[in-house]
Scaffold this active site. Sequence first.
Site, PDB file in Angstrom:
ATOM      1  CD  GLU A  18      42.909  25.298  43.785  1.00  0.00           C
ATOM      2  OE1 GLU A  18      44.163  25.398  43.562  1.00  0.00           O
ATOM      3  OE2 GLU A  18      42.064  26.034  44.417  1.00  0.00           O
TER       4      GLU A  18
ATOM      5  CE  LYS B 297      37.467  31.256  46.646  1.00  0.00           C
ATOM      6  NZ  LYS B 297      37.538  29.928  47.282  1.00  0.00           N
TER       7      LYS B 297
ATOM      8  CB  SER C  30      32.357  34.715  50.185  1.00  0.00           C
ATOM      9  OG  SER C  30      31.285  34.295  49.564  1.00  0.00           O
TER      10      SER C  30
HETATM   11  C1  LIG Z   1      32.463  34.184  45.810  1.00  0.00           C
HETATM   12  C2  LIG Z   1      32.875  32.871  46.332  1.00  0.00           C
HETATM   13  N1  LIG Z   1      32.352  32.504  47.551  1.00  0.00           N
HETATM   14  C3  LIG Z   1      32.546  31.368  48.316  1.00  0.00           C
HETATM   15  C4  LIG Z   1      33.415  30.418  47.469  1.00  0.00           C
HETATM   16  C5  LIG Z   1      33.541  29.035  48.051  1.00  0.00           C
HETATM   17  O1  LIG Z   1      34.940  28.892  48.877  1.00  0.00           O
HETATM   18  P1  LIG Z   1      34.961  28.751  50.085  1.00  0.00           P
HETATM   19  O2  LIG Z   1      34.354  27.591  50.762  1.00  0.00           O
HETATM   20  O3  LIG Z   1      36.594  28.205  50.118  1.00  0.00           O
HETATM   21  O4  LIG Z   1      34.994  30.125  50.787  1.00  0.00           O
HETATM   22  C6  LIG Z   1      33.947  30.750  46.241  1.00  0.00           C
HETATM   23  C7  LIG Z   1      34.870  29.626  45.424  1.00  0.00           C
HETATM   24  O5  LIG Z   1      35.150  30.115  44.489  1.00  0.00           O
HETATM   25  C8  LIG Z   1      33.759  32.069  45.583  1.00  0.00           C
HETATM   26  O6  LIG Z   1      34.251  32.484  44.533  1.00  0.00           O
END
Ligand SMILES: Cc1ncc(COP(=O)(O)O)c(C=O)c1O
Length: 409
Positions: free
Chosen positions: A108, A86, A376
């Site tokens: 949000e 993020k 992620s």
């Molecule tokens: C660690 C993490 N991975 C994935 C996501 C999913 O979001 P996105 O599909 O936009 O990567 C989030 C959303 O809050 C998250 O905190």
Amino acid sequence: MAEPGYYGQFGGSFIPEILVATFEELVLAFEEAKADPEFWNTYKKLMGSYSCRPTPLTYAENLTRHFGGARIYIKREDLNHTGAHKANNVMGQGLLVKRMGKGRVIAETGAGQHGVATATMAAKFGFDCTIYMGEVDVQRQRPNVFWMERLGATVVPVTEGTRTLKDAINEAFRDWVSAMDDTHYVLGTACGPHPFPEMVTWFQSIIGQEARRQVLEETGRLPARVYACVGGGSNAMGIFSGFLEDDVELVGVEAGGRGLETGAHAARLASSDASLGVAQGYKTFFLQDDDGQMKETHSVAAGLDYVGVSPILSHLKESGRVRFAAATDKEVVDALSLTIRKEGLIPALESAHGFVQAFKEAPALSHDDVIVINQSGRGDKDIFTVADAFEDPSWKQFIRDKAEEYDAG
Ligand SMILES: Cc1ncc(COP(=O)(O)O)c(C=O)c1O
């Protein structure tokens, strides 16, 4: 030529008239920034000095041995400042806000990661900051609320609807309509009206650019497959965009929740439960009923619990470029447990969805094959949910003792 902001039949910008000028200003600022190589250099420098970029690509030697198939590599977005990908998006949008001369940001958040990242960016750049968060998410992600408030943000619990991410998005749009002049809405994923899907993807493409270079340097080859979890789709678009032109299979993994057959999930593209619709300013697949009312979704991972999905991913699914799968809550907790034990890594529950599918497929590939999983985010924020899943008695005792201590105080 396709209209800007459309990806096949998906995307667009369905916004109230009052926001049209604000969106035009944003599109212009984004186009100018994109055309200015100095902007990307400034962004890369900022992410290098503030957020551990380039994040490493880690060879998961023990998991590779365990599954006995493809060599498993993990792109470490968990090492970003604030603990998730993020940060890439918010710092980029922060630089844009400075360029536009605005002084307030709103956002949000679902899992709270985007809220913490935005509040951090606002503290660094000196912006006022308000974060909208569904009441349910406020409860399950309390530690992130604590940090947002310490960082100086006002956190507004949203009590409408299912009290989760989609309701927080609606509330943020309501705020924006009344405060467009000095406020920028830092949308957290590759969804929403144009230019957000493209803009968020552009900032997140730093993941894919790095991962492609790193995997070539490390293994001398491109990966056979790249796996990423899909909430709104920003981390997936970020890593996939590095490999779109290559002969690399791209796999997006959504929240299978309690199982696709139960209806308690958030699989828009991996199930047949979603249908085409227009909501929250854009056109994509939504989990909605026959009247277009948004359905309740479920996932053990708050960040994947969303009714819509990036219009770019809907298009990439329709064109056959990205394959989609779903992982159940139980599979996710098992994959998380295995990853912690084998590699000493603690992926976020969201990220662990990508691990599930990679683990299912790795054994059937050869040792010459390489696969990359996008981690992620880090799992620290999930300690309450994970402790519940593992039925950890000493953790429960610690919470009881803490509660007693507060009552006594
Ligand atoms: C660690 C993490 N991975 C994935 C996501 C999913 O979001 P996105 O599909 O936009 O990567 C989030 C959303 O809050 C998250 O905190």
